[in-house]
Enzyme design. Structure first.
Site, PDB file in Angstrom:
ATOM      1  CD  GLU A  60      37.030  29.339  44.591  1.00 31.71           C
ATOM      2  OE1 GLU A  60      37.978  29.295  45.403  1.00 31.71           O
ATOM      3  OE2 GLU A  60      37.091  28.855  43.455  1.00 31.71           O
ATOM      4  CG  HIS A 116      35.539  33.848  41.232  1.00 38.59           C
ATOM      5  ND1 HIS A 116      36.466  33.858  40.204  1.00 38.59           N
ATOM      6  CD2 HIS A 116      35.211  32.536  41.423  1.00 38.59           C
ATOM      7  CE1 HIS A 116      36.700  32.615  39.816  1.00 38.59           C
ATOM      8  NE2 HIS A 116      35.943  31.792  40.531  1.00 38.59           N
ATOM      9  CG  HIS A 126      34.187  30.138  36.244  1.00 43.41           C
ATOM     10  ND1 HIS A 126      33.941  28.803  36.520  1.00 43.41           N
ATOM     11  CD2 HIS A 126      34.893  30.606  37.308  1.00 43.41           C
ATOM     12  CE1 HIS A 126      34.470  28.490  37.700  1.00 43.41           C
ATOM     13  NE2 HIS A 126      35.050  29.576  38.192  1.00 43.41           N
ATOM     14  CG  HIS A 153      39.605  29.294  38.933  1.00 52.74           C
ATOM     15  ND1 HIS A 153      39.944  28.990  40.238  1.00 52.74           N
ATOM     16  CD2 HIS A 153      38.274  29.548  38.950  1.00 52.74           C
ATOM     17  CE1 HIS A 153      38.876  29.036  41.001  1.00 52.74           C
ATOM     18  NE2 HIS A 153      37.837  29.383  40.239  1.00 52.74           N
TER      19      HIS A 153
END
Length: 219
Positions: free
Chosen positions: A77, A96, A98, A159
């Site tokens: 990413e 980032h 999840h 995502h």
């Protein structure tokens, strides 16, 4: 005093481990980056590594993405990390994850609107949703850059969540707050559509936030 690269790398590793311990991320699913001390590049977590990462595992990549240094490949990413770093002056850290609630909302392909005044923690009147693109692609990178030009958090459709700040502590605070708000919003949606604050009401919140928690008491 600006932190040295050794200090920034140590803080990045500590942040990755703390996000896992707090349940804001799991294993190697997320990634994190921080500007290097000189500012011309970022330190980013390597692909496939989670809380076991060490400072020596981190990868240096230039802000334009043309130069990479390190023994591992950078996170897949890295494209959107660089886009987020470049999108707003003074931004030093990008996270980032999840995280469960934010990812659930992103999988519904819904943004986080102004249902609660604390949405302003991300710097705008809502946390936008970036349309779905395959991870690691330039299309996703472009979407993230556009979404994070004015705000410090966005959801990625199907995502997860991205949060950023002027340092890692601030980015982690934004991420944790947005994750909690997503959970509350999902609970509210189970009953009905929450009432939203108006632009004027959110403007008042932003004004109040300017000095919130930063003012010292007069002697």
């Amino acid at each position: 005093m600006n932190a040295t690269d050794d200090e920034r790398r140590a803080e990045l590793v500590a942040t990755v481990r703390r996000l896992d311990a707090r349940g804001l991320n799991r294993g190697s699913t997320g990634n994190a980056s921080v500007r290097c001390a000189a500012g011309q590049g970022v330190w980013i977590t390597p692909t496939g590594m989670g809380p076991e990462v060490e400072a020596d595992d981190l990868v240096w990549i230039s802000l334009d993405g043309t130069a990479v240094r390190g023994r591992w490949q950078p996170s897949s990413e890295w494209h959107f990390h660089l886009a987020a770093h470049r999108a707003k002056p003074g931004r030093e850290a990008v996270l980032h994850t999840h995280s469960p609630h934010a990812t659930a909302l992103a999988c519904l392909r819904r943004e986080l609107p102004s249902f609660h005044y604390m949405v302003a923690i991300a710097g705008g009147n809502h946390v936008p949703l970036v349309p779905y693109h395959l991870f690691g692609t330039e299309a996703l990178s472009q979407g993230v850059g556009e979404a994070m030009a004015e705000v410090d958090a966005c959801l990625l459709a199907n995502h997860g969540l991205i949060a950023a700040g002027e340092n890692l502590a601030r980015a982690e605070k934004v991420l944790a707050e947005v994750e909690a708000l997503c959970g509350i919003y999902l609970q509210a949606l189970a009953v009905g559509e929450p009432a939203l604050l108006t632009a004027a009401e959110m403007a008042a919140v932003h004004e109040r936030f300017r000095g919130y928690g930063r003012a010292s008491r007069a002697p």
